[in-house]
Design a protein around this motif. Structure first.
Motif, short mmCIF file in Angstrom:
data_model
loop_
_atom_site.label_atom_id
_atom_site.label_comp_id
_atom_site.label_asym_id
_atom_site.label_seq_id
_atom_site.Cartn_x
_atom_site.Cartn_y
_atom_site.Cartn_z
N MET A 212 0.80 -1.22 0.00
CA MET A 212 0.00 0.00 0.00
C MET A 212 0.84 1.28 0.00
O MET A 212 0.28 2.38 -0.07
CB MET A 212 -0.92 0.01 1.23
N ILE A 213 2.16 1.17 0.09
CA ILE A 213 3.01 2.35 0.18
C ILE A 213 2.83 3.31 -1.00
O ILE A 213 2.66 4.53 -0.79
CB ILE A 213 4.50 1.94 0.35
N PRO A 214 2.86 2.86 -2.26
CA PRO A 214 2.66 3.80 -3.37
C PRO A 214 1.30 4.50 -3.32
O PRO A 214 1.19 5.67 -3.69
CB PRO A 214 2.78 2.91 -4.63
N TYR A 215 0.27 3.80 -2.84
CA TYR A 215 -1.06 4.39 -2.75
C TYR A 215 -1.13 5.43 -1.63
O TYR A 215 -1.76 6.48 -1.79
CB TYR A 215 -2.11 3.30 -2.50
N ILE A 216 -0.47 5.13 -0.52
CA ILE A 216 -0.42 6.09 0.58
C ILE A 216 0.28 7.37 0.13
O ILE A 216 -0.18 8.48 0.41
CB ILE A 216 0.31 5.47 1.80
N LEU A 217 1.38 7.22 -0.60
CA LEU A 217 2.11 8.38 -1.12
C LEU A 217 1.28 9.13 -2.17
O LEU A 217 1.38 10.36 -2.28
CB LEU A 217 3.44 7.94 -1.74
N ALA A 218 0.48 8.41 -2.92
CA ALA A 218 -0.38 9.04 -3.92
C ALA A 218 -1.45 9.90 -3.26
O ALA A 218 -1.83 10.94 -3.80
CB ALA A 218 -1.03 7.98 -4.80
N GLU A 219 -1.93 9.48 -2.09
CA GLU A 219 -2.93 10.27 -1.37
C GLU A 219 -2.28 11.38 -0.54
O GLU A 219 -2.74 12.51 -0.54
CB GLU A 219 -3.77 9.39 -0.45
N ASN A 220 -1.22 11.03 0.18
CA ASN A 220 -0.58 11.98 1.08
C ASN A 220 0.93 12.02 0.78
O ASN A 220 1.72 11.35 1.44
CB ASN A 220 -0.82 11.59 2.54
N PRO A 221 1.33 12.81 -0.21
CA PRO A 221 2.75 12.83 -0.62
C PRO A 221 3.69 13.47 0.39
O PRO A 221 4.91 13.39 0.23
CB PRO A 221 2.72 13.64 -1.93
N SER A 222 3.15 14.10 1.42
CA SER A 222 3.99 14.75 2.43
C SER A 222 4.24 13.87 3.65
O SER A 222 4.97 14.27 4.55
CB SER A 222 3.34 16.07 2.88
N ILE A 223 3.66 12.70 3.68
CA ILE A 223 3.81 11.81 4.83
C ILE A 223 5.26 11.37 4.98
O ILE A 223 5.98 11.22 3.98
CB ILE A 223 2.87 10.59 4.67
N THR A 224 5.70 11.15 6.22
CA THR A 224 7.09 10.77 6.46
C THR A 224 7.32 9.29 6.11
O THR A 224 6.37 8.51 6.01
CB THR A 224 7.48 10.99 7.93
N LYS A 225 8.59 8.94 5.94
CA LYS A 225 8.93 7.54 5.64
C LYS A 225 8.44 6.60 6.74
O LYS A 225 7.84 5.56 6.46
CB LYS A 225 10.44 7.40 5.46
N LYS A 226 8.70 6.95 7.99
CA LYS A 226 8.32 6.10 9.11
C LYS A 226 6.82 5.89 9.16
O LYS A 226 6.33 4.76 9.33
CB LYS A 226 8.80 6.73 10.42
N GLU A 227 6.04 6.97 8.97
CA GLU A 227 4.58 6.86 8.99
C GLU A 227 4.06 6.06 7.81
O GLU A 227 3.08 5.32 7.93
CB GLU A 227 3.98 8.26 8.98
N THR A 228 4.73 6.19 6.66
CA THR A 228 4.30 5.45 5.46
C THR A 228 4.41 3.95 5.68
O THR A 228 3.45 3.20 5.41
CB THR A 228 5.17 5.85 4.25
N PHE A 229 5.55 3.48 6.17
CA PHE A 229 5.74 2.05 6.39
C PHE A 229 4.81 1.54 7.51
O PHE A 229 4.26 0.44 7.40
CB PHE A 229 7.20 1.77 6.75
#
Length: 513
Positions: A212-229
């Motif tokens: 789901m990481i690419p989708y999370i970045l697609a919705e919220n591109p400012s999210i941090t690496k730690k929060e994304t994973f």
């Protein structure tokens, strides 16, 4: 997770604006799969063959007759290599790059080989070129190609509810100025996957945990690496087996994709899979949204009704990249007759300086280039003035202006060369051997420079020169224009009868019937 409902919804979604979907997956298939893969086989082939030849000739035990046979064999090998890598174009920068790209089979390595020949005179070793090329490809893949994946996810996420979603969503990460941040997170994701794959089972588990990481970045591109994973792990927790079953159910499509050389993938199954995973993401997102409203912060991404419009980007708090602005110069201003006269002389003088300097650097000899004796080349003067006067309608579109300048200068250069060859029996330039030349009178390399130069004249040089000319007092400007015109006309009349010729300037041209 109801797989049947998800697939049903996905099949409905892909029918809308179908050919946009095809274009999206086709572009990504070209760039994200094997489009930029490279093997060093071709670049090393000639080197390997030469080493084999050297080993044969250095064999001290062979007899004289055998030496002759080996020399003949060497000649045949070299002929085969020369035929395989025959250089159709022998002159110019573009010719060098074209020959090297054709020979190596790679755009990046062909350019590096061309630079090695033109600048370093082939003193840089093949190993250095291969290492440099692979580093460039790696950086390009990380910064440019991988982020297209997020753009593709964004497209299919919006396409669920907004039927008029545009293809430019592929460049989503660039528009919102988050490309480096997103590229960094995807790079770390790939590193983790490679390391976990060494454990086999762990690699499979982590593959779905990071899904789901690419989708999370697609919705919220400012999210941090730690929060994304962390968020991707929470979303896929207790759902990895369901995701695995989704992939297994699509196995038949994967086989068909292989059998049809990816055609079935581009025209259906790749689109279908993207639509399925967009639905899965929204499904998993909605289960976690209450606890993560600050991370799932795009409330317009999942609306109740499907609409015909495109996504309302102006309502979402993402700063998009502003369109590039040209220099603060008024390139649409109107010019007076006196200004055009001064433009002509100035552009002609610039062209003369360019030609003289180019010849001086290339041959180490100063020569007065051109048909006339004064420090000007009329073809540059006429080209610059005609671009400014005739191509006004294209000034607001740099690309159209470049193409129009490219064509106009090509006509002027070809016509001038034809006239000089036909009526004066003289050649002042010859592009024979250059990449994509027409009768040696024009070539692609020169016309590209003329197109760029035309844009430079219109957008930068002409406005700056006009501002400079305005500082000259009107009476002095008038006297200057008349004086320059008289000198030019005298030079033109004299050189029409006795053209400027000589070594490094012209060569006699005899037409063949």
């Amino acid at each position: 997770m109801n797989r049947k409902e998800i697939k049903k919804e996905a099949r409905t979604n892909i029918k809308n604006k179908y050919f946009r979907n095809v274009i999206i997956v086709f572009i990504c298939a070209c760039f994200l799969s094997s489009g930029f893969n490279y093997t060093t086989k071709n670049i090393l082939q000639v080197e390997t063959t030469n080493k084999e030849i050297s080993e044969i000739l250095n064999n001290a035990k062979i007899t004289n007759s055998e030496i002759i046979d080996q020399i003949l064999e060497k000649t045949e090998i070299e002929k085969d290599l020369d035929k395989k890598y025959e250089k159709k174009f022998t002159n110019g920068v573009l010719s060098t790059f074209f020959n090297e790209i054709t020979k190596s089979g790679s755009l990046i390595f062909g350019i590096l080989n061309g630079i090695n020949k033109l600048i370093f005179e082939e003193k840089v070793g093949i190993g250095v070129i291969i290492i440099t090329g692979n580093i460039i490809l790696l950086i390009f893949t990380i910064l440019c190609l991988k982020t297209l994946e997020v753009g593709k996810k964004r497209y299919f996420l919006e396409k669920r509810k907004y039927l008029d979603t545009k293809i430019d969503k592929l460049l989503y990460t660039y528009k919102i100025k988050r490309n480096l941040h997103i590229a960094y997170i995807l790079f770390i994701k790939n590193i983790y996957e490679i390391l976990w794959s060494l454990t086999i089972i762990g690699g499979i588990i982590k593959h779905y945990e990071y899904k789901m990481i690419p989708y999370i970045l697609a919705e919220n591109p400012s999210i941090t690496k730690k929060e994304t994973f962390k968020l991707s792990k929470e979303m896929t927790n207790n759902n990895k087996w369901n995701l695995f079953k989704i992939d297994i159910s699509m196995l038949g499509w994967s086989i068909l994709k292989t059998l049809t050389i990816n055609l079935s993938g581009i025209f259906y199954s790749d689109i279908y899979i993207e639509a399925i995973y967009a639905e899965i993401y929204i499904n998993l997102r909605n289960k976690k949204i209450e606890k993560n409203k600050d991370k799932f912060n795009d409330k317009y991404l999942d609306i109740e009704e499907v609409v015909e419009e495109s996504y309302p980007i102006e309502k979402y708090n993402i700063k998009t990249r502003e369109k590039a602005k040209w220099l603060e110069l008024d390139y649409n201003k109107k010019y007076t007759l006196e200004t055009y006269i001064l433009f002509f002389i100035t552009f002609a003088f610039i062209g003369w300086c360019w030609e003289v300097t180019y010849h001086l650097i290339g041959h180490g000899v100063f020569v007065n280039r051109g048909t006339q004796y004064g420090p000007w080349l009329p073809i540059y003067g006429w080209g610059g003035v005609l671009i400014i006067a005739l191509l006004k309608r294209f000034r607001d579109n740099p690309f159209k202006l470049f193409i129009a300048s490219f064509i106009l200068c090509g006509i002027i250069e070809y016509g001038t060369a034809w006239y000089l060859e036909t009526f004066k029996s003289l050649k002042y330039w010859d592009y024979t051997g250059f990449f994509l030349n027409i009768h040696g009178r024009v070539c692609l390399e020169g016309l590209i420079l003329f197109g760029i130069g035309g844009c430079g004249f219109v957008y930068i040089l002409a406005p700056l020169l006009d501002d400079l000319y305005k500082k000259i007092k009107p009476k002095i400007k008038t006297i200057l224009c008349i004086t320059l015109l008289i000198i030019y006309c005298i030079d033109f009349a004299y050189s029409s009868i006795n053209p400027n010729t000589g070594d490094g300037i012209t060569e006699e041209y005899i037409q063949t019937k």
